[in-house]
Design a protein around this motif. Structure first.
Motif, PDB file in Angstrom:
ATOM      1  N   UNK A 100     -10.314   0.576  62.818  1.00  0.00           N
ATOM      2  CA  UNK A 100     -10.467  -0.117  61.557  1.00  0.00           C
ATOM      3  C   UNK A 100     -10.309  -1.549  61.260  1.00  0.00           C
ATOM      4  N   UNK A 101     -10.733  -2.091  60.627  1.00  0.00           N
ATOM      5  CA  UNK A 101     -10.567  -3.369  60.185  1.00  0.00           C
ATOM      6  C   UNK A 101      -9.962  -3.757  59.062  1.00  0.00           C
ATOM      7  N   UNK A 102      -8.706  -4.377  59.070  1.00  0.00           N
ATOM      8  CA  UNK A 102      -8.013  -4.487  57.882  1.00  0.00           C
ATOM      9  C   UNK A 102      -8.906  -5.356  56.745  1.00  0.00           C
ATOM     10  N   UNK A 103      -8.766  -4.744  55.683  1.00  0.00           N
ATOM     11  CA  UNK A 103      -9.487  -5.577  54.480  1.00  0.00           C
ATOM     12  C   UNK A 103     -11.032  -5.149  54.283  1.00  0.00           C
ATOM     13  N   UNK A 104     -11.398  -4.116  55.391  1.00  0.00           N
ATOM     14  CA  UNK A 104     -12.824  -4.013  55.240  1.00  0.00           C
ATOM     15  C   UNK A 104     -13.025  -2.453  55.423  1.00  0.00           C
ATOM     16  N   UNK A 105     -14.078  -2.039  54.629  1.00  0.00           N
ATOM     17  CA  UNK A 105     -14.113  -0.644  54.824  1.00  0.00           C
ATOM     18  C   UNK A 105     -14.804  -0.033  56.220  1.00  0.00           C
ATOM     19  N   UNK A 106     -14.721   1.434  56.156  1.00  0.00           N
ATOM     20  CA  UNK A 106     -15.076   1.907  57.494  1.00  0.00           C
ATOM     21  C   UNK A 106     -14.095   2.239  58.447  1.00  0.00           C
ATOM     22  N   UNK A 107     -14.632   3.074  59.089  1.00  0.00           N
ATOM     23  CA  UNK A 107     -14.125   3.663  60.480  1.00  0.00           C
ATOM     24  C   UNK A 107     -15.112   3.818  61.546  1.00  0.00           C
ATOM     25  N   UNK A 108     -14.328   3.304  62.784  1.00  0.00           N
ATOM     26  CA  UNK A 108     -15.244   4.100  63.987  1.00  0.00           C
ATOM     27  C   UNK A 108     -14.479   4.761  64.705  1.00  0.00           C
ATOM     28  N   UNK A 109     -15.137   5.618  65.743  1.00  0.00           N
ATOM     29  CA  UNK A 109     -14.410   6.385  66.526  1.00  0.00           C
ATOM     30  C   UNK A 109     -14.204   5.820  67.961  1.00  0.00           C
ATOM     31  N   UNK A 110     -13.353   6.110  68.652  1.00  0.00           N
ATOM     32  CA  UNK A 110     -13.361   5.306  70.069  1.00  0.00           C
ATOM     33  C   UNK A 110     -12.458   6.042  71.115  1.00  0.00           C
ATOM     34  N   UNK A 111     -12.968   5.827  72.370  1.00  0.00           N
ATOM     35  CA  UNK A 111     -12.066   6.325  73.469  1.00  0.00           C
ATOM     36  C   UNK A 111     -12.062   5.625  74.636  1.00  0.00           C
ATOM     37  N   UNK A 112     -11.617   5.736  75.504  1.00  0.00           N
ATOM     38  CA  UNK A 112     -11.273   4.938  76.664  1.00  0.00           C
ATOM     39  C   UNK A 112     -11.781   5.820  78.306  1.00  0.00           C
ATOM     40  N   UNK A 113     -12.627   5.401  78.712  1.00  0.00           N
ATOM     41  CA  UNK A 113     -13.100   6.006  79.858  1.00  0.00           C
ATOM     42  C   UNK A 113     -12.168   6.374  80.904  1.00  0.00           C
ATOM     43  N   UNK A 114     -11.061   5.602  81.392  1.00  0.00           N
ATOM     44  CA  UNK A 114     -10.231   5.988  82.227  1.00  0.00           C
ATOM     45  C   UNK A 114      -9.143   7.080  81.597  1.00  0.00           C
TER      46      UNK A 114
END
Ligand SMILES: C[S@@+](CC[C@H](N)C(=O)[O-])C[C@H]1O[C@@H](n2cnc3c(N)ncnc32)[C@H](O)[C@@H]1O
Length: 520
Positions: A127-141
């Protein structure tokens, strides 16, 4: 607008890579201006909410402890395929037995927190502070679902499709595969960043995706060069011929281009460069107008840093493409246009639904492809070849699927989180997979008009590149909205084949120059 220098991107990558080596479980990535703060938990803290369900069963506690050992080994030896296999075996074993015990022993404590923690393991929200919205994330390793996809192929080609859906532990929503951002090399470590499946959250989830991409990556889509080359040869060269034939004396008049959902603008700008190389006679100068819901960024977006030879004008508009095209005054101000591009923008609105794949789809999975069975050390070396984790799109249930039957329990667990019922989890006759389908609303403006008809009022040709739009969808759109005086070519059987489809909507005179199937 957020501006970062190349040096800070490198620092951000280094810092992230360092944090991602630690034996802590990432749960949230917060973007604070140009800083990235990764929140993580110790092993025990992460699994605490699932204790009431696990602790009444010694088998599950043991499985969790074994997963921890395998996880630590993978963190220490991220490139070791044997450890990866062991890790996947442990992870999918814990998942399978948790689901089965939850289904078969309903008197136990509520299993949902345990299932949520397993599905959300090594997945985090951005999430970006002060802005709406979430994304999902993961790391390949670190992510076992990604590693499972990699185990089955040799040599390994990383793709976000190995993790088609993910659900971060603190959120209820699923997020779908979109793109990868390289964090470090040897062994290559990338973040897979995903927009929201929910259409209500979809648009705002592109905000943290854009912010993260700016902070860690100078590179646009890794495939933009071959895509630009194909677009040039397949579509732009014939359209330029058409324009020259119609107006042989107009070589000096600028060719005016609108690019909707432009991203960094590099796809279309590069295609223009290739076009210049293909045509020995000088091209007219180009006037580019890029539209994207996210603002352009210095160092990433085309046309911000220096004047380009052969480019008469570059303009960027930040906004929703459907709202802008609905506005007649805005369209008149932009026009007249020669070409409008809509490349990989309509598929940003596609629908994803986990469904059991029909028996008639031509796939014949068996339980032997499930990782808790086929990755068992005693089944090697042959067992690993039973994995079904292909990242190649196939048709099923009126949409497309990635036939990743080995992820059956993973998708069933996401279904449990979405529906709160255990339904037919671990039923050997049910094979749930996410089905991806085109969303017709992507072609309709907020006031209910046809996006294509609106654009054709001011332009000569619309070029569509899309993963999900099928000829039938465009024909249905025409039945609904008319589109009189236009011709549509589906660029097919012309010697090129890609997963994305190209279409050209124009006058019938221009359409004659483009090779493919005339849809009307
Ligand atoms: C997959 S990228 C495509 C970029 C470029 N056209 C290409 O083909 O490489 C999709 C872009 O669409 C933008 N986008 C998504 N929804 C949008 C909307 N409703 N209006 C304008 N842009 C949007 C995203 O920010 C992203 O940059």
């Amino acid at each position: 607008m957020l501006i970062v220098s190349g040096a800070s991107r490198e620092e951000n990558r280094r810092d992230l890579a360092h944090q991602l080596c630690r034996p802590r479980i990432p749960v949230r990535l917060i973007i604070q201006r140009s800083r990235l703060v990764l929140e993580s938990l110790l092993w025990g803290e992460y699994w605490r909410p699932s204790r009431p369900f696990f602790e009444v069963d010694l088998r599950l506690v043991q499985r969790l402890n074994r997963l921890k050992r395998a996880w630590l080994n993978v963190l220490r030896h991220p490139a070791d395929r044997l450890w990866q296999m062991h890790y996947c075996w442990r992870y999918f074993g814990l998942l399978h037995h948790t689901l089965r015990i939850a289904r078969d022993e309903p008197r136990r404590p509520d299993p949902r927190e345990a299932i949520r923690r397993i599905v959300g393991f090594e997945v985090f929200a951005v999430e970006a502070i002060g802005e709406p919205g979430f994304a999902g994330c993961t790391v390949t390793t670190r992510n076992p679902v990604f590693m499972l996809g990699q185990l089955a192929v040799d040599p390994t080609v990383p793709t976000p499709r190995h993790v088609p859906l993910l659900v971060p532990p603190g959120l209820n929503d699923a997020f779908y595969h979109y793109r990868q951002l390289l964090v470090s090399g040897t062994p290559a470590q990338s973040m897979l960043i995903s927009p929201a499946v929910s259409l209500l959250e979809r648009a705002s989830s592109f905000t943290p995706i854009d912010r993260l991409a700016r902070l860690v990556s100078e590179r646009p889509d890794p495939y933009w060069k071959p895509r630009a080359k194909l677009l040039t040869r397949r579509v732009l060269a014939p359209l330029l011929h058409a324009r020259r034939e119609e107006h042989p004396n107009m070589t000096a008049a600028p060719l005016s281009i609108l690019d909707l959902g432009a991203g960094t603008g590099h796809l279309v700008a590069k295609a223009w460069t290739y076009l210049g190389r293909m045509f020995s006679a000088a091209l007219p100068p180009a006037a580019f107008h890029f539209v994207d819901s996210n603002p352009p960024a210095f160092g990433r977006s085309f046309g911000l840093t220096r004047d380009r030879a052969g480019v008469a004008h570059v303009e960027w508009t930040t906004g929703d493409y459907r709202t802008l095209v609905d506005d007649d005054r805005w369209l008149q101000k932009c026009g007249p246009l020669d070409w409008v591009f809509a490349c990989r923008i309509f598929d940003n609105a596609s629908n994803f639904l986990i469904e059991n794949v029909d028996e008639g789809s031509g796939f014949w999975p068996t339980v032997e492809c499930l990782p808790h069975r086929c990755l068992s050390p005693r089944c090697q070396p042959g067992g690993i070849r039973r994995l079904m984790v292909s990242p190649v799109r196939r048709q099923a249930n009126g949409g497309t699927v990635l036939p990743q039957f080995s992820l059956r329990d993973y998708f069933a667990a996401i279904q449990v989180l979405q529906s709160s019922t255990l339904g037919d989890v671990c039923d050997d006759g049910a094979w749930p997979l996410p089905i991806r389908r085109f969303n017709p609303a992507s072609l309709i403006t907020p006031s209910g008009r046809s996006l294509l008809a609106q654009l054709m009022k001011v332009s000569r040709a619309i070029i569509i590149e899309d993963l999900d739009v099928e000829p039938e969808h465009l024909k249905q759109h025409r039945v609904q909205f008319g589109l009189a005086g236009t011709a549509l070519v589906f660029c097919t059987r012309d010697g090129f084949s890609t997963e994305a489809k190209h279409y050209v909507l124009s006058s019938s005179t221009w359409a004659q120059h483009v090779r493919g199937e005339r849809l009307w």
